[in-house]
Design a protein around this motif. Structure first.
Motif, mmCIF file in Angstrom:
data_model
loop_
_atom_site.group_PDB
_atom_site.id
_atom_site.type_symbol
_atom_site.label_atom_id
_atom_site.label_comp_id
_atom_site.label_asym_id
_atom_site.label_seq_id
_atom_site.Cartn_x
_atom_site.Cartn_y
_atom_site.Cartn_z
ATOM 1 N N GLY A 123 0.836 -1.193 0.000
ATOM 2 C CA GLY A 123 0.000 0.000 0.000
ATOM 3 C C GLY A 123 0.873 1.245 0.000
ATOM 4 N N ILE A 124 0.281 2.337 -0.423
ATOM 5 C CA ILE A 124 0.988 3.626 -0.442
ATOM 6 C C ILE A 124 0.940 4.246 0.941
ATOM 7 C CG2 ILE A 124 1.017 5.955 -1.413
ATOM 8 C CD1 ILE A 124 -0.333 4.790 -3.923
ATOM 9 N N VAL A 125 2.098 4.681 1.410
ATOM 10 C CA VAL A 125 2.193 5.428 2.662
ATOM 11 C C VAL A 125 2.258 6.924 2.364
ATOM 12 C CG1 VAL A 125 3.555 5.774 4.760
ATOM 13 C CG2 VAL A 125 3.321 3.478 3.788
ATOM 14 N N TYR A 189 14.530 12.903 -2.571
ATOM 15 C CA TYR A 189 15.396 11.749 -2.770
ATOM 16 C C TYR A 189 16.011 11.281 -1.449
ATOM 17 C CZ TYR A 189 15.322 12.412 -7.881
ATOM 18 O OH TYR A 189 14.949 12.514 -9.200
ATOM 19 N N ALA A 190 16.404 12.216 -0.606
ATOM 20 C CA ALA A 190 16.981 11.861 0.693
ATOM 21 C C ALA A 190 15.956 11.159 1.569
ATOM 22 C CB ALA A 190 17.515 13.114 1.388
ATOM 23 N N ARG A 191 14.718 11.618 1.536
ATOM 24 C CA ARG A 191 13.656 10.965 2.304
ATOM 25 C C ARG A 191 13.396 9.560 1.782
ATOM 26 N NH1 ARG A 191 8.431 14.530 2.457
ATOM 27 N NH2 ARG A 191 7.846 13.115 4.161
ATOM 28 N N GLY A 192 13.457 9.405 0.454
ATOM 29 C CA GLY A 192 13.260 8.083 -0.124
ATOM 30 C C GLY A 192 14.347 7.107 0.291
ATOM 31 N N ALA A 193 15.599 7.578 0.282
ATOM 32 C CA ALA A 193 16.712 6.718 0.695
ATOM 33 C C ALA A 193 16.580 6.324 2.164
ATOM 34 C CB ALA A 193 18.037 7.440 0.441
ATOM 35 N N GLU A 199 13.964 3.859 8.051
ATOM 36 C CA GLU A 199 13.659 5.016 8.889
ATOM 37 C C GLU A 199 12.225 5.485 8.648
ATOM 38 O OE1 GLU A 199 16.638 8.036 8.389
ATOM 39 O OE2 GLU A 199 18.259 6.560 8.287
ATOM 40 N N PRO A 200 11.633 6.191 9.627
ATOM 41 C CA PRO A 200 10.279 6.740 9.416
ATOM 42 C C PRO A 200 10.318 7.873 8.399
ATOM 43 C CG PRO A 200 11.182 7.512 11.495
ATOM 44 C CD PRO A 200 12.149 6.478 10.973
ATOM 45 N N ILE A 201 9.185 8.148 7.791
ATOM 46 C CA ILE A 201 9.103 9.263 6.840
ATOM 47 C C ILE A 201 9.286 10.580 7.590
ATOM 48 C CG2 ILE A 201 7.582 10.513 5.234
ATOM 49 C CD1 ILE A 201 6.366 7.891 4.454
#
Length: 201
Positions: A123-125, A189-193, A199-201
């Motif tokens: 599912g999408i978060v 991109y940093a959040r995606g990595a 790690e949490p969003i």
């Protein structure tokens, strides 16, 4: 992970992404809800918030006759265990009046999705579109659209015509969304990595 498991996960993610566009654009709201996890968040030029509120305002727009179409291209998926980042080429098409002339606005970019596999599946978060470039044209080729240059200049290059139309429709437009390049894209991109590292969003 075993290749067959990875392939099944990638197929499930791609199906989910395809279903998102089809079910959103055709108003299949109960089905559309299954694309998301309970706490899923949608970020868009005109809306930022939880999936339940997103469905509610989308339903209200449908009731008023508003229609936005989503066209999708290729998808690239980075998979780490039960988490994934999917990027999908897309176009958003929206029709509406600008200065009394009915216009089509087409915005190209990518959907950048944070996904997780749980007991009930993928599912999408978080869905964060990346707005790369857009254009506007009158539906009547003989008509000339004259835009307010000061209003147009308020919005980022990647989605300024889409934002112009949405603002004329009375929507509040977020002006710091990720574009073709820049700090907003780098931060995404940093959040995606970090998401793929657990790690949490």
């Amino acid at each position: 992970m075993p290749a067959d498991t990875s392939l099944l996960d990638r197929l499930a993610i791609r199906e989910l992404i395809d279903n998102w566009a089809m079910w959103r654009d055709t108003g299949r709201w109960d089905d559309f809800r299954t694309c998301w996890h309970r706490e899923g968040v949608m970020m868009a030029t005109w809306f930022q918030g939880g999936v339940d509120d997103f469905i509610k305002v989308s339903q209200e727009g449908f009731a008023r006759g508003a229609r936005t179409s989503h066209f999708q291209g290729g998808t690239s998926i980075d998979l780490e265990g039960n988490r994934a980042i999917a990027q999908t080429k897309m176009q958003i098409a929206q029709r509406g009046p600008i200065e009394g002339i009915v216009c089509d606005v087409v915005c190209s970019g990518r959907f950048y999705d944070f996904l997780e596999k749980r007991a009930d599946g993928w599912g999408i978060v978080l869905r964060q579109p990346i707005y790369e470039r857009d254009r506007i044209a009158s539906v009547d080729p003989a008509a000339t659209v004259r835009l307010d240059p000061a209003l147009l200049a308020r919005f980022p290059e990647g989605y300024r015509h889409l934002a112009y139309l949405q603002s004329k429709n009375g929507q509040a437009v977020k002006t710091d969304m990720p574009g073709l390049m820049g700090p907003e894209l780098n931060a995404l991109y940093a959040r995606g990595a970090a998401w793929l590292r657990g790690e949490p969003i």
